[in-house]
Design an enzyme around this catalytic site. Structure first.
Site, PDB file in Angstrom:
ATOM      1  N   LYS B 118       0.984  -1.109   0.010  1.00  0.00           N
ATOM      2  CA  LYS B 118      -0.110   0.205  -0.008  1.00  0.00           C
ATOM      3  C   LYS B 118       1.139   1.182   0.006  1.00  0.00           C
ATOM      4  CE  LYS B 118      -4.404  -1.143   1.987  1.00  0.00           C
ATOM      5  NZ  LYS B 118      -4.461  -2.566   2.206  1.00  0.00           N
ATOM      6  N   GLU B 201      -4.261   7.120   7.109  1.00  0.00           N
ATOM      7  CA  GLU B 201      -4.851   8.073   6.154  1.00  0.00           C
ATOM      8  C   GLU B 201      -6.013   8.733   7.053  1.00  0.00           C
ATOM      9  OE1 GLU B 201      -5.456   6.500   2.301  1.00  0.00           O
ATOM     10  OE2 GLU B 201      -6.824   5.032   3.270  1.00  0.00           O
ATOM     11  N   ARG B 293      -5.280  -8.600  -9.167  1.00  0.00           N
ATOM     12  CA  ARG B 293      -5.923  -9.918  -9.597  1.00  0.00           C
ATOM     13  C   ARG B 293      -7.155  -9.517 -10.017  1.00  0.00           C
ATOM     14  NH1 ARG B 293      -9.202  -9.227  -4.956  1.00  0.00           N
ATOM     15  NH2 ARG B 293      -8.270  -8.533  -3.194  1.00  0.00           N
TER      16      ARG B 293
END
Lengths: 531, 491, 167
Positions: B118, B201, B293
């Site tokens: 991330k 965040e 994916r």
């Protein structure tokens, strides 16, 4: 089958007067019954709470299949004995359904004097076991009794032995018994679980021994606790006297239900057909039964309020009209009914003998609805052989192999009580309605006859007897006669299987008919009829 | 597609079956590998070739790279489809396959590595001018992390840098417990991902989750297959997804999809991928992460575009070029997917276990069921609680909602508690119908979404339970007719 | 015959009777005339007071699963007499800490014989990807600890028990 056509007018003055009178009589009965069942001294209930015990009645209710009936025997047994302090003779007994099986239940009523056995208690247990023997019903004993009432040891001892004798006979007949020991089973009481096929005992609550700790100490000096002497673990692991230890009464009851669930369902001697409710409302019996015992009523009106669809096939409707005979069905069970509609004459006696033999021939159980002042007396009837015709009726009735059931609806006096299958004639069940009276003769007649005899005795001793003294004597004799002819006097002594509300008669008879079918019917055979 | 001779499906459940179906239709031999607890599963039954794997736990068996390499050697499979979950986003796995000369049906290992993290993904995306939310990255300066988190502003979302699927995520509303929560998050990260690095965040209140399906080939072509809205989430996990998103205007849709393709192009993405965005009620959107994916919810995209995404993956993996342009990919109608999970929505989504005693899938126009279970199968906690996916297509959203509801009601799954009634309840909610939802919607409406039974329904349920209770009926039958008819009578 | 049917957290006492060929169900003080017609394997028409519903029913040892009116409901069946025979649950309540859902033990924070106060953390478990603490419901002494860190457990597994309280 034809429906009986009722002539009752529910707005008529006599109907309303009867209803008002009977409602009082019936309410009084219900109140006495409620008291006998539920009203207990605070200290007795506090004791049970302390011991963490259910009452005998709560145990019975839990044992029964929910949503099924219980036909209680003699709810007012001993109601006129022991100053009325031993309600139901400290025993709850009856027929109920457990795991789908018809059984007789005997539960000690532990909510008065520790459930001690009085003479009437053992009498009531013996009667319950007699019913089990006659109708081949398994028995469940819920034991919780302080033991025989020591102040009346003599009254309990001799006759009481039959409790255990009956248990042995049941076993011999291959009729299973289960005991749930929820309290002490001391002395003779110990044989109850001992003679059962299956015995359950509650830990810390039940105990079984021939002599309790105080007796042991007195006899041998040995000091021993209740648990060690006859507790659950000792008996289920060491002596083998009891089979299953359980942790609570509830568990004991659940265990008994599981055991009964293994019993084979009985083969019935006869079966019911499809049923229908009576066309006429049974509640109307309240207005049909007279407020004065001497007033005649038509027994067909009673039959119409007991049998399926109020349908009745009357036999010999035009002959011997003071006795109504015929076939009907009760909850689908075919019965032959004999009901009094007046004094028994020669023709009514012959009709009875004939109809009884017919029912025996075709395997139909008999229902006797009594309202009789006896057989007709007087020169004319003696000449006609009223005694030998009555004897034929007795001979036929006594020789019956089909089950017999008797209901005392109003008056049951003299030999009519015998001919119509009184207690001594072994009907499978006999019930009194609350208004019923019975005796050698009616209370009024008895008071007059006996009063005259006593007065003659009194006058011989003191010729100057005053008017007041005479009145007092007559009053005393009358009161005694009234008391001793009443249904309560009879039910206290268990001359019946209990007082029954007229409106409960249909169900009681149906249960009786169902259980009676557990015993096979023998071929009819009689003694010699005097021709 | 000559390059792909035989495909090993390195997954289980519904996705294994879904991949197998495409392989069969394309005439490519497929091998289903399975752990013995899955031996009764539908994919194992339908496969022409299967391969038994072992492991310390069933999950470990599917995660064991050696197992898969051995399976390829034994079966002769020269390509592996990883499905989703398990090793689908595992760079070492992709590398190991490449070394063994087996085609990995997915992006290259370095892209997985870049976008799977991330922190690095975010940095990469931010650096190329795509929008990201205010944040703090622990490894920039671990000593000042707590301070910097506080600066991002509350509420703040703390999550493992290596995470995914909601694992280890927590929202902190004020500074009081911040240090403690950071510590807890680190522990969870270590446990789940063997990586305690954190990332924080700004937590956007009432955000929507909107993602874009992207595709790239080995020849520099990039397209998107439009967006999916996945705001209906319980415990940070999606349970209802749909496309198109009811929140977007055509302009916004264009903007967000274009940004997604831009990101795919920037990383040189190959195969199927998903770019996830946080969409604020005010209309801004921020890059959240990229999933390298096939997604669980890919079927809704297939329904509205008409493409078989697994087939497209195979073509890309085989080195073929996309044979269509962005203009060819149109979004027609509406599609909703419901994840059918073995869980008790009324008991805090506790996972449910048991044997599936009866299964009856819904049928009808526009209804597709991608199921991983069949009647008689045991549902355990060994794997994810998702049993199957119900995907419904209709011309417009309103019709799609009612059609989905009917399908949920027709879906019989007995023996294990599932969330079908809960999903039905969500679809009936007026806010869902009007499209006014956010990722916290389910938690916020929890009370309204509880099941309740009317007296009438209860009567039927109790009656059905009584009459199908054999023991009870037998006991009742034992009571002679006379006594049953007389009932509770006392003289 | 009686049954206790449990749906979620609600419990219903019912009495089933069959008289004159018809089933009756007593629920509270209401009596329903009911009937079931099996129209397929596990598929029924259920009639209640003449009204009809289609239902799919599956039964296992403990529960009845019914799909009706578009939703599935799990009903736990309890035979009151069997429950009594089971004889469990009678001991001091609040002594047994059962797993609320299946999961894994993260850490064990107590040992048998340890004195604990209300609210003390006895164990940390992980279910559904979230950590949950198992706290002492009351003051007492730890009797048993049935799992170690890393162990997995099923729903209703006995995690930790406290010694029964003195009466």
């Amino acid at each position: 089958m034809q429906r009986i056509r009722s002539a009752i007018r529910t707005q008529s003055e006599s109907y309303l007067a009867n209803k008002a009178h009977n409602e009082k009589v019936f309410t009084a009965f219900r109140e006495r019954q409620e008291r006998a069942r539920y009203v207990r001294p605070e200290r007795e209930l506090a004791r049970l709470a302390r011991q963490g015990k259910m009452t005998g009645r709560q145990r019975v209710e839990m044992l029964l299949d929910p949503g099924t009936p219980f036909l209680e025997f003699s709810s007012l047994a001993a109601c006129e004995d022991y100053d009325g302090e031993i309600p139901g003779a400290n025993v709850i007994s009856g027929i109920g359904i457990v795991s789908g099986r018809e059984v007789v239940i005997h539960a000690d009523d532990n909510s008065m004097k520790g459930g001690a056995w009085y003479p009437r208690s053992t009498q009531k247990i013996i009667r319950a076991l007699d019913i089990a023997i006659e109708n081949r019903l398994p028995v469940i004993h819920i034991c919780d009794s302080a033991g025989g009432y020591l102040e009346d040891m003599a009254g309990v001892f001799v006759k009481g032995g039959r409790v255990f004798r009956n248990q042995c006979i049941l076993s011999k007949m291959n009729i299973p018994q289960v005991a749930i020991v929820c309290g002490n089973c001391t002395a003779g009481g110990a044989y109850i679980p001992g003679l059962c096929d299956y015995a359950i005992i509650v830990r810390g609550m039940g105990a079984v021994f021939l002599g309790g700790p105080p007796l042991v100490k007195a006899a041998t000096g040995e000091e021993v606790t209740v648990e060690a002497l006859g507790g659950a673990d000792m008996h289920t692991s060491i002596s083998g006297t009891v089979d299953y230890p359980v942790d609570s009464e509830e568990q004991g009851i659940a265990m008994a239900r599981e055991i009964v669930g293994q019993f084979r369902q009985p083969t019935k001697a006869y079966h019911p057909q499809a049923t229908e409710a009576p066309y006429y409302d049974p509640e109307e019996l309240f207005g049909i039964l007279p407020s004065d015992i001497k007033v005649q009523f038509d027994m067909r009106e009673v039959i119409a309020r007991i049998v399926d669809g109020s349908r009745f096939h009357e036999y010999q409707p035009a002959y011997g009209k003071t006795l109504v005979c015929g076939y009907a069905h009760i909850w689908g069970y075919k019965v032959g009914i004999l009901g009094n509609n007046g004094v028994l004459f020669n023709d009514s006696s012959l009709k009875a003998a004939h109809f009884i033999s017919l029912c025996n021939q075709n395997g139909t159980p008999l229902v006797f609805l009594q309202n009789t002042t006896g057989y007709m007396i007087g020169r004319e009837y003696e000449e006609k052989g009223i005694t030998k015709d009555g004897a034929k009726m007795l001979m036929a009735q006594a020789g019956s192999e089909v089950p017999k059931f008797t209901v005392l609806t109003n008056s049951s006096f003299g030999a009519g009580y015998y001919g119509m299958c009184g207690r001594a004639w072994d009907p499978r069940f006999l019930w009194c309605w609350p208004n019923a009276e019975m005796g050698v003769m009616g209370a009024e007649q008895a008071a007059r006859t006996l009063g005259d005899v006593k007065l003659a005795q009194l006058k011989r001793a003191n010729p100057d007897v005053s008017e007041e003294e005479v009145a007092v004597l007559r009053q005393r004799v009358k009161e005694k006669a009234e008391r001793e002819t009443s249904a309560y006097f009879a039910t206290s002594r268990m001359w019946d299987d209990g007082i029954l509300m007229p409106t409960d008669t249909r169900n009681a008879l149906a249960i009786a008919l169902s259980v009676a079918a557990n015993a096979p019917l023998a071929n009819p055979s009689y003694g010699v009829f005097r021709m | 597609m000559q390059k792909i001779k035989k495909v090993l499906i390195a997954n289980r459940g519904e996705i294994a079956l879904r991949i197998l179906r495409t392989l069969k239709a394309a005439g490519i031999p497929g091998v289903v590998m399975y752990h013995r607890v899955d031996r009764g599963a539908p994919a194992v039954r339908e496969a022409e070739e299967t391969y038994l794997i072992e492991g310390e736990t069933p999950v470990a068996a599917y995660l064991d790279i050696e197992n898969i390499l051995a399976a390829c050697r034994t079966t002769g499979a020269n390509a592996v489809h990883p499905g989703y979950g398990f090793l689908a986003e595992n760079a070492p796995f992709a590398k190991a396959l490449a070394e063994a000369d087996v085609i990995f049906i997915g992006p290259t290992a370095d892209v997985i590595e870049l976008m799977g993290d991330k922190v690095s993904a975010r940095k990469f995306v931010e650096a190329r001018g795509f929008p990201v939310a205010p944040s703090a990255i622990e490894e920039d300066d671990p000593a000042t992390f707590v301070e910097r988190v506080a600066k991002v502003g509350f509420p703040v979302l703390i999550k493992p840098a290596a995470g995914g699927g909601g694992k280890g995520m927590r929202v902190v509303y004020d500074g009081a417990n911040l240090a403690e929560e950071v510590e807890r998050g680190r522990r969870e990260g270590e446990r789940y991902f063997a990586d305690g690095r954190l990332f924080a965040e700004r937590f956007i209140e009432n955000p929507r989750h909107i993602e874009v399906q992207v595709f790239g080939d080995q020849h520099g072509n990039y397209v998107h297959f439009w967006e999916r809205e996945c705001s209906i989430q319980r415990r940070f996990q999606k349970i209802i997804e749909e496309t198109p998103s009811p929140a977007l205007s055509p302009e916004q849709r264009q903007e967000i999809c274009t940004a997604a393709v831009g990101i795919a192009e920037a990383v040189g993405y190959q195969g199927a991928g998903t770019v996830e965005f946080i969409y604020a009620p005010t209309g801004e959107f921020y890059f959240l992460e990229m999933n390298t994916r096939l997604q669980v919810e890919h079927p809704v995209t297939e329904m509205v575009t008409g493409y078989d995404l697994v087939y497209e993956q195979l073509r890309v993996a085989a080195g073929e070029a996309l044979n269509y342009t962005q203009a060819d990919i149109t979004q027609t109608g509406h599609s909703i997917e419901c994840r059918i999970c073995a869980e008790d929505a009324d008991a805090d989504f506790a996972p449910a276990i048991g044997k599936l005693l009866k299964v009856r899938e819904p049928v009808g126009p526009g209804i597709r069921v991608d199921s991983g279970v069949i009647e008689g199968q045991d549902v355990t906690t060994a794997f994810d609680p998702m049993l199957s996916k119900l995907i419904v297509y209709a011309r417009d959203r309103q019709q799609c909602i009612t059609r989905t509801q009917q399908a949920l009601r027709d879906y019989v799954l007995l023996g294990v508690t599932t969330n079908t009634a809960y999903l039905d309840k969500i679809l009936s909610h007026s806010d869902f119908i009007s499209g006014d939802v956010h990722t916290g919607f389910l938690a916020e409406q929890a009370d309204v979404l509880k099941q309740n039974l009317s007296q009438d329904t209860l009567d039927f349920l109790l009656s059905a339970a009584a009459l199908t209770d054999e023991q009870l009926c037998n006991a009742v039958a034992e009571i002679p007719e006379l006594y049953a008819a007389m009932g509770h009578w006392r003289n | 015959m009686k049954r206790e049917f449990v749906i979620g957290s609600e419990s219903y006492d019912v009495l089933l009777n069959k008289a004159l060929g018809e089933y009756h169900l007593d629920v509270g003080d209401r009596q329903l005339a009911i009937q079931a017609e099996e129209i397929g394997s596990g598929e029924y028409f259920i009639y209640v007071d003449g009204r009809k519903q289609r239902a799919f029913v599956a039964v296992d040892d403990e529960n009845t699963y019914i799909h009706m009116e578009g939703k599935a409901v799990t009903i736990q069946r309890i035979d009151p007499f069997e429950k009594i025979m089971g004889g469990d649950g009678a001991d001091g309540s609040g002594s047994s800490l059962l797993a609320p859902m299946p999961g894994t033990v993260i850490s064990v924070n107590c040992e048998p014989g340890q004195q604990v106060s209300e609210g003390d953390v006895l164990m940390v478990i992980e279910s559904m990807k979230l950590e949950t603490t198992v706290a002492a419901p009351r003051e007492g002494i730890v009797e048993q600890v049935n799992f170690s860190a890393g162990d997995t457990f099923d729903q209703k597994a006995l995690l930790v028990s406290l010694q029964a309280e003195e009466e």
